[in-house]
Design a protein around this motif. Structure first.
Motif, short mmCIF file in Angstrom:
data_model
loop_
_atom_site.label_atom_id
_atom_site.label_comp_id
_atom_site.label_asym_id
_atom_site.label_seq_id
_atom_site.Cartn_x
_atom_site.Cartn_y
_atom_site.Cartn_z
N LEU A 98 19.36 28.10 -31.91
CA LEU A 98 18.67 28.63 -33.06
C LEU A 98 19.44 28.61 -34.28
N SER A 99 20.76 28.76 -34.28
CA SER A 99 21.59 28.67 -35.48
C SER A 99 21.66 27.14 -35.95
N GLU A 100 21.37 26.12 -35.19
CA GLU A 100 21.46 24.77 -35.56
C GLU A 100 19.97 24.29 -35.85
N CYS A 101 18.79 24.81 -36.27
CA CYS A 101 17.63 24.26 -36.41
C CYS A 101 16.82 25.33 -37.23
N SER A 102 15.86 24.72 -37.74
CA SER A 102 14.76 25.50 -38.54
C SER A 102 13.76 25.87 -37.59
N LEU A 103 13.19 26.98 -37.79
CA LEU A 103 12.15 27.57 -36.64
C LEU A 103 10.73 27.98 -37.31
N ILE A 104 9.94 27.48 -36.70
CA ILE A 104 8.54 28.07 -36.94
C ILE A 104 7.89 28.82 -35.72
N ALA A 105 7.92 30.15 -35.96
CA ALA A 105 7.48 30.96 -35.02
C ALA A 105 6.64 32.04 -35.71
N PRO A 106 5.36 31.62 -35.87
CA PRO A 106 4.59 32.62 -36.82
C PRO A 106 4.21 33.98 -36.20
N VAL A 107 5.07 34.95 -36.57
CA VAL A 107 4.88 36.29 -36.09
C VAL A 107 3.50 36.85 -36.41
N TRP A 108 2.79 37.62 -35.73
CA TRP A 108 1.63 38.08 -36.17
C TRP A 108 1.08 39.26 -35.92
N ASN A 109 1.70 40.00 -34.73
CA ASN A 109 1.32 41.24 -34.19
C ASN A 109 2.35 42.12 -34.69
N ASN A 110 2.01 43.34 -35.49
CA ASN A 110 3.26 44.11 -35.93
C ASN A 110 3.98 44.76 -34.69
N ASP A 148 4.74 28.21 -30.05
CA ASP A 148 3.42 28.63 -30.28
C ASP A 148 2.72 29.47 -29.22
N SER A 149 3.82 29.94 -28.09
CA SER A 149 3.11 31.02 -27.35
C SER A 149 2.99 32.11 -28.22
N PRO A 150 1.70 32.67 -28.25
CA PRO A 150 1.41 33.95 -29.31
C PRO A 150 2.31 35.21 -28.99
N ALA A 151 2.41 35.24 -27.42
CA ALA A 151 3.23 36.43 -27.18
C ALA A 151 4.77 36.28 -27.19
N ASP A 152 5.10 35.39 -27.30
CA ASP A 152 6.55 34.94 -27.09
C ASP A 152 7.46 34.55 -28.59
N VAL A 153 6.65 34.63 -29.57
CA VAL A 153 7.41 34.11 -30.55
C VAL A 153 8.28 35.12 -31.55
N ASP A 154 8.19 36.36 -31.27
CA ASP A 154 8.74 37.51 -31.92
C ASP A 154 10.23 37.67 -31.52
N VAL A 155 10.63 37.32 -30.21
CA VAL A 155 12.02 37.35 -30.17
C VAL A 155 12.97 36.15 -30.49
N PRO A 156 12.39 34.82 -30.53
CA PRO A 156 13.08 33.76 -31.24
C PRO A 156 13.10 33.89 -32.55
N ASN A 157 12.08 34.45 -33.25
CA ASN A 157 12.08 34.75 -34.60
C ASN A 157 13.13 35.58 -35.23
N VAL A 158 13.24 36.71 -34.57
CA VAL A 158 14.24 37.57 -34.68
C VAL A 158 15.84 37.08 -34.59
N LEU A 159 15.91 36.41 -33.54
CA LEU A 159 17.42 35.72 -33.08
C LEU A 159 17.48 34.75 -34.27
N ARG A 160 16.76 34.14 -34.69
CA ARG A 160 16.84 33.03 -35.62
C ARG A 160 17.43 33.63 -36.99
N VAL A 161 16.77 34.63 -37.43
CA VAL A 161 17.16 35.25 -38.66
C VAL A 161 18.71 35.62 -38.53
N TRP A 162 19.08 36.20 -37.32
CA TRP A 162 20.61 36.59 -37.29
C TRP A 162 21.19 35.55 -36.59
N SER A 163 20.76 34.27 -36.57
CA SER A 163 21.64 33.00 -36.08
C SER A 163 22.10 33.19 -34.66
#
Length: 221
Positions: A98-110, A148-163
Protein backbone atom coordinates in the motif's frame (compact mmCIF):
# COMPACT_ATOMS: atom_id res chain seq x y z
CA UNK A 1 -28.02 16.32 -10.53
CA UNK A 2 -27.00 19.25 -8.35
CA UNK A 3 -28.97 22.51 -8.75
CA UNK A 4 -27.26 25.14 -10.90
CA UNK A 5 -26.68 27.44 -7.92
CA UNK A 6 -25.06 24.59 -5.97
CA UNK A 7 -22.76 23.75 -8.90
CA UNK A 8 -21.83 27.44 -9.18
CA UNK A 9 -20.89 27.49 -5.48
CA UNK A 10 -18.75 24.38 -5.91
CA UNK A 11 -16.92 25.78 -8.92
CA UNK A 12 -16.27 29.07 -7.12
CA UNK A 13 -15.10 27.46 -3.88
CA UNK A 14 -11.47 28.14 -2.86
CA UNK A 15 -10.55 24.69 -4.19
CA UNK A 16 -13.13 23.44 -6.73
CA UNK A 17 -13.30 19.64 -6.36
CA UNK A 18 -11.90 17.63 -9.25
CA UNK A 19 -15.02 15.49 -8.90
CA UNK A 20 -16.49 18.12 -11.23
CA UNK A 21 -13.85 17.34 -13.85
CA UNK A 22 -15.28 17.26 -17.36
CA UNK A 23 -13.98 14.55 -19.67
CA UNK A 24 -14.14 16.98 -22.58
CA UNK A 25 -12.12 19.63 -20.77
CA UNK A 26 -9.43 17.11 -19.83
CA UNK A 27 -9.33 15.81 -23.42
CA UNK A 28 -9.00 19.34 -24.77
CA UNK A 29 -6.06 20.04 -22.45
CA UNK A 30 -4.28 16.84 -23.50
CA UNK A 31 -4.95 17.31 -27.21
CA UNK A 32 -3.58 20.84 -27.05
CA UNK A 33 -0.56 19.51 -25.21
CA UNK A 34 0.00 16.88 -27.89
CA UNK A 35 -0.05 19.55 -30.61
CA UNK A 36 2.39 21.73 -28.69
CA UNK A 37 4.75 18.77 -28.30
CA UNK A 38 4.63 18.06 -32.02
CA UNK A 39 5.75 21.62 -32.69
CA UNK A 40 8.36 21.85 -29.92
CA UNK A 41 9.69 18.29 -30.02
CA UNK A 42 9.02 17.81 -26.33
CA UNK A 43 7.91 14.42 -25.00
CA UNK A 44 4.13 14.29 -24.58
CA UNK A 45 4.52 11.73 -21.79
CA UNK A 46 5.12 14.69 -19.48
CA UNK A 47 1.51 15.83 -19.98
CA UNK A 48 0.12 12.32 -19.59
CA UNK A 49 2.10 11.66 -16.41
CA UNK A 50 0.83 14.89 -14.88
CA UNK A 51 -2.79 14.10 -15.78
CA UNK A 52 -2.51 10.53 -14.44
CA UNK A 53 -1.11 11.75 -11.14
CA UNK A 54 -3.72 14.52 -10.79
CA UNK A 55 -6.67 12.24 -11.55
CA UNK A 56 -5.40 9.41 -9.38
CA UNK A 57 -4.79 11.73 -6.43
CA UNK A 58 -8.28 13.21 -6.80
CA UNK A 59 -10.01 9.82 -6.90
CA UNK A 60 -8.02 8.53 -3.94
CA UNK A 61 -8.73 11.64 -1.88
CA UNK A 62 -12.44 11.56 -2.62
CA UNK A 63 -12.67 7.89 -1.69
CA UNK A 64 -11.17 8.68 1.71
CA UNK A 65 -13.64 11.52 2.38
CA UNK A 66 -16.75 9.66 1.20
CA UNK A 67 -17.67 8.85 4.79
CA UNK A 68 -18.56 12.54 5.23
CA UNK A 69 -21.28 12.48 2.56
CA UNK A 70 -24.94 12.27 3.66
CA UNK A 71 -25.92 8.61 3.80
CA UNK A 72 -29.24 9.49 2.18
CA UNK A 73 -27.41 10.56 -1.00
CA UNK A 74 -24.92 7.75 -1.44
CA UNK A 75 -24.32 4.07 -0.77
CA UNK A 76 -21.63 1.37 -0.77
CA UNK A 77 -19.18 1.39 -3.66
CA UNK A 78 -18.86 -1.19 -6.46
CA UNK A 79 -15.95 -1.65 -8.86
CA UNK A 80 -18.18 -1.66 -11.95
CA UNK A 81 -19.49 1.75 -10.95
CA UNK A 82 -15.95 2.99 -11.49
CA UNK A 83 -14.89 0.83 -14.44
CA UNK A 84 -16.84 -2.23 -15.73
CA UNK A 85 -14.25 -4.99 -15.59
CA UNK A 86 -15.76 -7.48 -13.14
CA UNK A 87 -16.58 -9.93 -15.97
CA UNK A 88 -13.08 -9.73 -17.46
CA UNK A 89 -10.39 -12.21 -16.40
CA UNK A 90 -7.53 -10.76 -14.40
CA UNK A 91 -3.89 -11.60 -14.79
CA UNK A 92 -3.96 -13.40 -11.47
CA UNK A 93 -3.74 -12.23 -7.89
CA UNK A 94 -0.96 -9.95 -6.75
CA UNK A 95 0.23 -8.75 -3.36
CA UNK A 96 0.26 -4.98 -3.45
CA UNK A 97 2.26 -2.88 -1.00
CA UNK A 98 0.00 0.00 0.00
CA UNK A 99 2.96 2.35 0.42
CA UNK A 100 3.79 1.90 -3.26
CA UNK A 101 0.42 2.57 -4.84
CA UNK A 102 -2.56 4.91 -4.83
CA UNK A 103 -5.69 3.48 -3.27
CA UNK A 104 -9.37 3.90 -4.02
CA UNK A 105 -11.20 2.36 -1.05
CA UNK A 106 -14.32 4.45 -0.46
CA UNK A 107 -15.04 4.35 3.26
CA UNK A 108 -18.74 4.79 3.89
CA UNK A 109 -19.78 3.35 7.26
CA UNK A 110 -18.88 5.55 10.22
CA UNK A 111 -18.76 2.71 12.74
CA UNK A 112 -16.59 0.46 10.57
CA UNK A 113 -14.07 3.24 9.96
CA UNK A 114 -13.96 4.15 13.63
CA UNK A 115 -13.34 0.50 14.55
CA UNK A 116 -10.53 0.23 11.98
CA UNK A 117 -8.85 3.35 13.35
CA UNK A 118 -9.11 2.09 16.92
CA UNK A 119 -7.72 -1.32 15.97
CA UNK A 120 -4.80 0.32 14.16
CA UNK A 121 -4.07 2.46 17.21
CA UNK A 122 -4.24 -0.54 19.55
CA UNK A 123 -1.78 -2.44 17.32
CA UNK A 124 0.82 0.27 17.85
CA UNK A 125 0.43 1.46 14.24
CA UNK A 126 1.74 -1.91 13.08
CA UNK A 127 2.06 -2.92 9.46
CA UNK A 128 -0.34 -5.65 8.36
CA UNK A 129 0.05 -7.95 5.36
CA UNK A 130 -3.50 -9.18 4.88
CA UNK A 131 -3.55 -12.75 3.55
CA UNK A 132 -7.24 -12.84 2.61
CA UNK A 133 -7.79 -11.67 -1.01
CA UNK A 134 -9.89 -8.55 -1.48
CA UNK A 135 -12.47 -7.81 -4.13
CA UNK A 136 -11.44 -5.12 -6.57
CA UNK A 137 -8.54 -4.59 -8.94
CA UNK A 138 -4.92 -3.52 -9.18
CA UNK A 139 -3.99 -1.64 -12.37
CA UNK A 140 -0.33 -2.43 -12.89
CA UNK A 141 0.84 0.44 -15.07
CA UNK A 142 -1.08 3.06 -13.07
CA UNK A 143 0.02 1.58 -9.74
CA UNK A 144 -3.57 2.03 -8.64
CA UNK A 145 -5.40 -0.31 -6.26
CA UNK A 146 -9.20 -0.37 -6.03
CA UNK A 147 -11.06 -2.20 -3.26
CA UNK A 148 -14.79 -2.65 -3.68
CA UNK A 149 -15.84 -5.04 -0.91
CA UNK A 150 -18.12 -2.75 1.18
CA UNK A 151 -17.20 -4.43 4.46
CA UNK A 152 -13.47 -4.54 3.71
CA UNK A 153 -12.45 -1.04 2.64
CA UNK A 154 -11.78 0.46 6.06
CA UNK A 155 -8.66 -1.44 7.16
CA UNK A 156 -6.77 -0.95 3.84
CA UNK A 157 -7.79 2.71 3.77
CA UNK A 158 -6.38 3.27 7.25
CA UNK A 159 -3.20 1.31 6.46
CA UNK A 160 -2.62 3.33 3.28
CA UNK A 161 -2.89 6.66 5.11
CA UNK A 162 0.02 5.59 7.32
CA UNK A 163 1.85 3.79 4.45
CA UNK A 164 1.62 0.40 6.11
CA UNK A 165 0.94 -3.15 5.00
CA UNK A 166 -0.20 -4.89 1.85
CA UNK A 167 -3.26 -6.54 0.36
CA UNK A 168 -3.92 -9.18 -2.30
CA UNK A 169 -5.95 -8.04 -5.33
CA UNK A 170 -6.79 -9.29 -8.83
CA UNK A 171 -4.22 -7.68 -11.13
CA UNK A 172 -4.98 -6.13 -14.52
CA UNK A 173 -2.67 -4.80 -17.22
CA UNK A 174 -3.86 -1.94 -19.42
CA UNK A 175 -2.29 -3.78 -22.35
CA UNK A 176 -4.68 -6.67 -21.73
CA UNK A 177 -7.69 -4.40 -21.21
CA UNK A 178 -7.09 -2.19 -24.25
CA UNK A 179 -8.41 -4.69 -26.87
CA UNK A 180 -11.67 -5.29 -25.01
CA UNK A 181 -12.49 -2.06 -23.15
CA UNK A 182 -12.79 1.50 -24.42
CA UNK A 183 -14.65 4.70 -23.56
CA UNK A 184 -15.62 7.99 -25.16
CA UNK A 185 -16.14 9.66 -21.79
CA UNK A 186 -19.89 9.04 -21.73
CA UNK A 187 -20.10 5.29 -22.37
CA UNK A 188 -17.91 2.27 -21.65
CA UNK A 189 -17.72 -0.21 -24.55
CA UNK A 190 -16.95 -3.77 -23.51
CA UNK A 191 -16.24 -6.33 -26.23
CA UNK A 192 -17.17 -9.89 -25.27
CA UNK A 193 -16.44 -12.24 -28.17
CA UNK A 194 -18.42 -11.01 -31.18
CA UNK A 195 -20.76 -8.93 -29.02
CA UNK A 196 -20.34 -5.48 -27.52
CA UNK A 197 -21.90 -4.37 -24.27
CA UNK A 198 -22.29 -0.77 -23.17
CA UNK A 199 -22.34 0.78 -19.72
CA UNK A 200 -22.68 4.45 -18.75
CA UNK A 201 -19.66 6.33 -17.44
CA UNK A 202 -20.52 7.22 -13.86
CA UNK A 203 -17.11 8.65 -12.96
CA UNK A 204 -15.62 10.87 -15.73
CA UNK A 205 -12.28 11.02 -13.92
CA UNK A 206 -11.87 7.25 -14.24
CA UNK A 207 -12.71 7.36 -17.93
CA UNK A 208 -10.14 10.12 -18.44
CA UNK A 209 -7.58 8.25 -16.33
CA UNK A 210 -8.11 5.02 -18.28
CA UNK A 211 -7.61 6.75 -21.63
CA UNK A 212 -4.56 8.61 -20.34
CA UNK A 213 -3.14 5.24 -19.31
CA UNK A 214 -3.79 3.77 -22.76
CA UNK A 215 -2.06 6.70 -24.42
CA UNK A 216 0.87 6.57 -22.01
CA UNK A 217 1.52 2.83 -21.80
CA UNK A 218 -0.17 1.29 -24.86
CA UNK A 219 0.74 3.82 -27.54
CA UNK A 220 -2.89 4.63 -28.21
CA UNK A 221 -3.64 7.95 -29.93
Amino acid sequence: MLPTTRLKNLYEAPLPPMALTEYEAMSKFLNQGAQRCKVSGRNFDLFLDWAIQALTASLAADSASRVFLPKTRTGPFTLDGLIPISTLPSGGERRVKLSECSLIAPVWNNGALEAALESFYDSGFASLDVDRPFGGAYFQELRLAVIDSPADVDVPNVLRVWSRGSVILPSYSLKDLEPVLSTDGETWFLREGDAEREAPVLEPRMAALYNCGLRRYCGRD
